[in-house]
Design a protein around this motif. Sequence first.
Motif: not given
Length: 455
Positions: A71-75, A140-144
């Motif tokens: 999540f953090q990386y995608a953000a 997690a990726v979409v949320a980020g």
Amino acid sequence: MSTDLECVDLPRSAALRGVRRRIGLSFLGHPSAYAVGVCFVSLLSMATTLIVPRLLDPVAFGAFALLGTLFQYAARADLGLSQLADRDLAGGAPDAAARGVELLRASWALGLGALLILTPLAVLGAVLSGRFAPGDAALAVVAGVLGMVAHAPTSIYRAASQHWDFALLALLQQAGLTAPRLAGLLLGGVTGCFAALTLWSGLLAAAFAQPRHAWAWRPAIVLPMVRAALPLFAFNTLWLVTTTANRWIAALLSAPDQLGLFAFGANLAMVGLAIVGTVAQVRYPKLLGAMALAPEGRSALLAGEIRRAGLALAAVALAAIPLTAPVIALLFPGYEGAAGATVWLALACVPLGTAAWIVPMALVLTASPLREALRVFGSSLALLALGMAAGDALAGITGQGAACAGAGLFLFAGLIGLFRRADILSPEAARRAVLTQTTLLAALALALTVWEATP
């Protein structure tokens, strides 16, 4: 010319204008409102983080921790545009309003591209590793990514010194890590947690990032912006990867239950670092201003700041030595095996927390962010991996935690070297800063050894 971007259609959306008219929110316009508010919301987020292990067993918590780093990386999928906003919009630039529009459109473009690229990669990684469910990885990726898009107007407001707008949106985003995340966890476990984050980030993006700009971007404008932002992106991303990589290294070294125990301590440490970093985001502009007004005294000013931050963090770490094991036994039954690693990770927060306090200034003051990031964070990451492997062979996850403390001190020394190469710190001040941190960490390690040897 004013930097207030209300003079154009963007970035203040209709939803934001409606909220601004509400009675009782004018206090958000004060520059200190964000600092106070984010500390309060961060405490709520920390409380939420403390509740999570009570709802999950160590194996599930290990998966939760790894998904949290995804999540953090995608953000960070904006590739440094938020840092570019600080450079391009600060100081009342005459084209600030138009540049703000371009930055928001570019954020939408990168967000759409990240969804297409990162989502299948995360699903593939989940299938190959077996550490978490593919659907959870996708959430997690979409949320980020949606969180990154929602953050785009926030970064524009911050750079343009629109305190009210920045404080409101930043606090709303931070609030997503409290009640929405906990509600999702209670209703649907790990999957529900990241589904709630996806919903929260999506609502914020739809309400405040003006989705009509999602298709209004032009490659001829976006690509030069990305090229200009990439060195800043590399610096910030390597810092994030270095401070979160211990979970992934532990996943390679440990069984799922031991990974969960290590991740428990790592998450507690990361909450502390996040609070330090958040407050530093408010503090560092004042320091930079003071250093600009008195260049001859900037070495002493920065050295004093580093010393005070280190001493404050060392006091917290010292208190953690006797308290960690009994608190875990009392509040987190089933996680008693994490005590050894957790206390070492608390000690690691002394050099890492001090580094988090000065990292924003390092990014601004270095002339070669990409080269410095590779030199400082790349070498620290390599040392962390080697140290954790050796520590695991000697003492399991407790040895892994001890390796994190040593790697944190190495990273801090690397940042001090960066300031020395930039002629911000004098040679004497740089040596004294590293010696002080080394002494603090050695004293804490000795105190831990004595405490553990005491019946």
